[in-house]
Design an enzyme around this catalytic site. Structure first.
Site, PDB file in Angstrom:
ATOM      1  N   ASN A   6      24.752  89.989  33.845  1.00  0.00           N
ATOM      2  CA  ASN A   6      24.114  89.312  32.928  1.00  0.00           C
ATOM      3  C   ASN A   6      23.207  90.008  32.200  1.00  0.00           C
ATOM      4  O   ASN A   6      22.084  90.585  32.697  1.00  0.00           O
ATOM      5  CB  ASN A   6      23.365  87.934  33.469  1.00  0.00           C
ATOM      6  CG  ASN A   6      22.551  87.201  32.297  1.00  0.00           C
ATOM      7  OD1 ASN A   6      22.756  87.345  31.165  1.00  0.00           O
ATOM      8  ND2 ASN A   6      21.674  86.330  32.869  1.00  0.00           N
ATOM      9  N   TRP A   7      23.507  90.531  30.882  1.00  0.00           N
ATOM     10  CA  TRP A   7      22.718  91.621  30.247  1.00  0.00           C
ATOM     11  C   TRP A   7      21.634  90.989  29.574  1.00  0.00           C
ATOM     12  O   TRP A   7      20.651  91.545  28.981  1.00  0.00           O
ATOM     13  CB  TRP A   7      23.746  92.327  29.194  1.00  0.00           C
ATOM     14  CG  TRP A   7      24.676  93.212  29.810  1.00  0.00           C
ATOM     15  CD1 TRP A   7      24.858  93.526  31.063  1.00  0.00           C
ATOM     16  CD2 TRP A   7      25.821  93.978  29.086  1.00  0.00           C
ATOM     17  NE1 TRP A   7      26.008  94.238  31.674  1.00  0.00           N
ATOM     18  CE2 TRP A   7      26.402  94.538  30.114  1.00  0.00           C
ATOM     19  CE3 TRP A   7      26.157  93.876  28.045  1.00  0.00           C
ATOM     20  CZ2 TRP A   7      27.580  95.535  29.746  1.00  0.00           C
ATOM     21  CZ3 TRP A   7      27.390  94.952  27.589  1.00  0.00           C
ATOM     22  CH2 TRP A   7      28.029  95.345  28.633  1.00  0.00           C
ATOM     23  N   LYS A   8      21.540  89.826  29.506  1.00  0.00           N
ATOM     24  CA  LYS A   8      20.560  89.116  28.795  1.00  0.00           C
ATOM     25  C   LYS A   8      20.148  89.640  27.182  1.00  0.00           C
ATOM     26  O   LYS A   8      21.091  90.014  26.733  1.00  0.00           O
ATOM     27  CB  LYS A   8      19.141  89.199  29.581  1.00  0.00           C
ATOM     28  CG  LYS A   8      19.181  88.606  31.143  1.00  0.00           C
ATOM     29  CD  LYS A   8      18.235  88.543  31.964  1.00  0.00           C
ATOM     30  CE  LYS A   8      18.477  87.967  33.409  1.00  0.00           C
ATOM     31  NZ  LYS A   8      17.460  87.881  34.300  1.00  0.00           N
ATOM     32  N   GLU A  42      16.081  81.298  32.794  1.00  0.00           N
ATOM     33  CA  GLU A  42      15.321  81.455  31.676  1.00  0.00           C
ATOM     34  C   GLU A  42      15.568  80.553  30.481  1.00  0.00           C
ATOM     35  O   GLU A  42      14.724  80.218  29.378  1.00  0.00           O
ATOM     36  CB  GLU A  42      15.728  82.994  31.112  1.00  0.00           C
ATOM     37  CG  GLU A  42      14.995  83.953  32.163  1.00  0.00           C
ATOM     38  CD  GLU A  42      16.000  85.115  32.450  1.00  0.00           C
ATOM     39  OE1 GLU A  42      16.715  85.567  31.713  1.00  0.00           O
ATOM     40  OE2 GLU A  42      15.593  85.830  33.450  1.00  0.00           O
ATOM     41  N   SER A  88      17.376  89.929  41.694  1.00  0.00           N
ATOM     42  CA  SER A  88      17.055  91.303  42.039  1.00  0.00           C
ATOM     43  C   SER A  88      18.233  92.049  42.958  1.00  0.00           C
ATOM     44  O   SER A  88      17.882  92.538  43.816  1.00  0.00           O
ATOM     45  CB  SER A  88      15.933  91.261  42.862  1.00  0.00           C
ATOM     46  OG  SER A  88      14.772  91.089  42.026  1.00  0.00           O
ATOM     47  N   GLY A  92      21.209  91.195  36.959  1.00  0.00           N
ATOM     48  CA  GLY A  92      20.518  90.975  35.631  1.00  0.00           C
ATOM     49  C   GLY A  92      20.336  92.632  35.457  1.00  0.00           C
ATOM     50  O   GLY A  92      21.126  93.456  34.925  1.00  0.00           O
ATOM     51  N   GLY A  93      18.966  92.640  35.582  1.00  0.00           N
ATOM     52  CA  GLY A  93      18.573  94.091  35.467  1.00  0.00           C
ATOM     53  C   GLY A  93      19.429  95.407  35.418  1.00  0.00           C
ATOM     54  O   GLY A  93      19.928  96.446  35.166  1.00  0.00           O
ATOM     55  N   HIS A  98      20.818  78.961  32.766  1.00  0.00           N
ATOM     56  CA  HIS A  98      20.031  79.935  33.257  1.00  0.00           C
ATOM     57  C   HIS A  98      18.540  79.671  33.332  1.00  0.00           C
ATOM     58  O   HIS A  98      18.310  78.797  32.287  1.00  0.00           O
ATOM     59  CB  HIS A  98      20.195  81.247  32.724  1.00  0.00           C
ATOM     60  CG  HIS A  98      19.581  82.241  33.464  1.00  0.00           C
ATOM     61  ND1 HIS A  98      18.465  82.829  33.285  1.00  0.00           N
ATOM     62  CD2 HIS A  98      20.417  83.262  34.054  1.00  0.00           C
ATOM     63  CE1 HIS A  98      18.359  83.773  33.968  1.00  0.00           C
ATOM     64  NE2 HIS A  98      19.457  84.247  34.717  1.00  0.00           N
ATOM     65  N   GLY A 122      14.211  89.317  38.371  1.00  0.00           N
ATOM     66  CA  GLY A 122      13.531  90.235  37.908  1.00  0.00           C
ATOM     67  C   GLY A 122      12.105  90.634  38.341  1.00  0.00           C
ATOM     68  O   GLY A 122      11.351  91.306  37.944  1.00  0.00           O
ATOM     69  N   GLU A 142      20.525  81.163  41.646  1.00  0.00           N
ATOM     70  CA  GLU A 142      19.476  81.950  41.430  1.00  0.00           C
ATOM     71  C   GLU A 142      18.016  81.633  41.842  1.00  0.00           C
ATOM     72  O   GLU A 142      17.458  80.944  40.879  1.00  0.00           O
ATOM     73  CB  GLU A 142      19.691  82.442  39.998  1.00  0.00           C
ATOM     74  CG  GLU A 142      21.090  82.934  39.629  1.00  0.00           C
ATOM     75  CD  GLU A 142      20.999  83.805  38.209  1.00  0.00           C
ATOM     76  OE1 GLU A 142      21.327  85.128  38.587  1.00  0.00           O
ATOM     77  OE2 GLU A 142      20.272  83.339  37.281  1.00  0.00           O
TER      78      GLU A 142
HETATM   79  P1  13P Z   1      17.738  90.335  37.921  1.00  0.00           P
HETATM   80  O1  13P Z   1      19.025  90.872  38.652  1.00  0.00           O
HETATM   81  O2  13P Z   1      16.986  91.208  36.939  1.00  0.00           O
HETATM   82  O3  13P Z   1      16.817  89.959  38.996  1.00  0.00           O
HETATM   83  O4  13P Z   1      18.349  89.087  37.116  1.00  0.00           O
HETATM   84  C1  13P Z   1      19.192  88.123  37.866  1.00  0.00           C
HETATM   85  C2  13P Z   1      19.467  87.039  36.759  1.00  0.00           C
HETATM   86  O5  13P Z   1      18.874  86.344  36.180  1.00  0.00           O
HETATM   87  C3  13P Z   1      21.098  87.184  36.579  1.00  0.00           C
HETATM   88  O6  13P Z   1      21.286  86.099  35.956  1.00  0.00           O
END
Ligand code: 13P
Length: 262
Positions: free
Chosen positions: A10-12, A104, A220, A241-242, A102, A180, A174
């Site tokens: 997930n590149w956000k 967020e 993470s 994510g990251g 999600h 994050g 999640e």
């Molecule tokens: P991180 O891997 O950066 O913690 O993010 C997880 C995430 O929100 C994937 O959708």
């Protein structure tokens, strides 16, 4: 086990269309060099809406076995909904998955259970597989209510979704406190909730449906912790994510099976 693991990035709000095509290209090279078998471990990326066309063009032209999806989807199919992107538009770009609900989006865009449920329905109507994101915040975790909280989100998101549709869905557990933050859930934490999700799916639908549905962990995830998480019985993949923004690191995550065997 018949569930093919899914490793999704997930590149956000990162990587414009030039950076996105570069990242997909690099990922494809790394996985080709490593002789990655995509039928053994599926790989998907979720770029921003504006990168989807470029990613599609690259993947189609080179026939790359990487799947792609959106990070959101409109609950509506067309009309006066300024700024929205419909499932039909996404399907026209060859999108396989849409992340829905999600944390967020729930936190910053006020998405509630009814909205998430409507988006899950919209994805299914367009032939897109929802990656339904659920998970508790730190306050709920501290109270020890992570299972009941997450299952209530699951129930809300799946309201009126019939068994014949639901079996292709992907659920991503999640925990918000692990997103994050660098604070990854322990494999046992992940299994506790992922296992409970599968039991609930069996109650809502059937054992057969529950066994078919892939449940991912997200929060993470890195190359150094994925193998232990994937060793859990009810974890069928990860939503990253990251660490998915770096093709080297993401390809190492995809190749988690080689970590175990050395
Ligand atoms: P991180 O891997 O950066 O913690 O993010 C997880 C995430 O929100 C994937 O959708």
């Amino acid at each position: 086990m018949t569930r093919t693991p899914l490793i999704a990035g997930n590149w956000k709000l990162n990587l414009d269309h030039l950076e996105a095509t570069h990242a997909v290209q690099k990922l494809a090279w790394l996985l080709r060099d490593a002789k990655h078998d995509y039928s053994e471990v599926e790989v998907a990326v979720l770029p921003t809406f504006t990168s989807l066309r470029s990613v599609q063009t690259l993947i189609d032209a080179d026939q790359l076995p990487i799947r792609y999806g959106s990070q959101d989807i409109s609950a509506h199919s067309s009309g006066a909904y300024t700024g929205e992107i419909s499932g039909g538009m996404l399907a026209a770009l060859g999108v396989t998955y849409s992340a829905i609900g999600h944390s967020e989006r729930r936190q910053y865009h006020g998405e509630d259970e009814a909205m998430v449920n409507a988006k899950v329905k919209a994805a299914f109507s367009a032939g897109i597989v929802p990656i339904l994101c659920i998970g508790e915040g730190l306050d709920i975790r501290k109270e020890g209510r992570q299972v009941e909280y997450t299952l209530a989100q699951l129930d809300g998101a799946l309201a009126e979704i019939p068994a014949e549709k639901v079996s292709t869905i992907v659920i991503a557990y999640e925990p918000v406190w692990a997103i994050g933050t660098g604070e990854v859930a322990t494999p046992a934490d992940a299994e506790e909730v992922c296992g409970a999700i599968r039991v609930r799916l069996a109650q809502l639908y059937s054992d057969e449906v529950a066994k078919a549905i892939r449940i991912l962990y997200g929060g993470s995830v890195k190359s150094g912790n994925i193998a232990a998480i994937m060793a859990e019985e009810d974890v069928d993949g990860v939503l990253v994510g990251g660490a998915s923004l770096d093709p080297e690191e993401f390809s190492a995550i995809v190749r988690y099976r080689s970590h175990v065997t050395g």
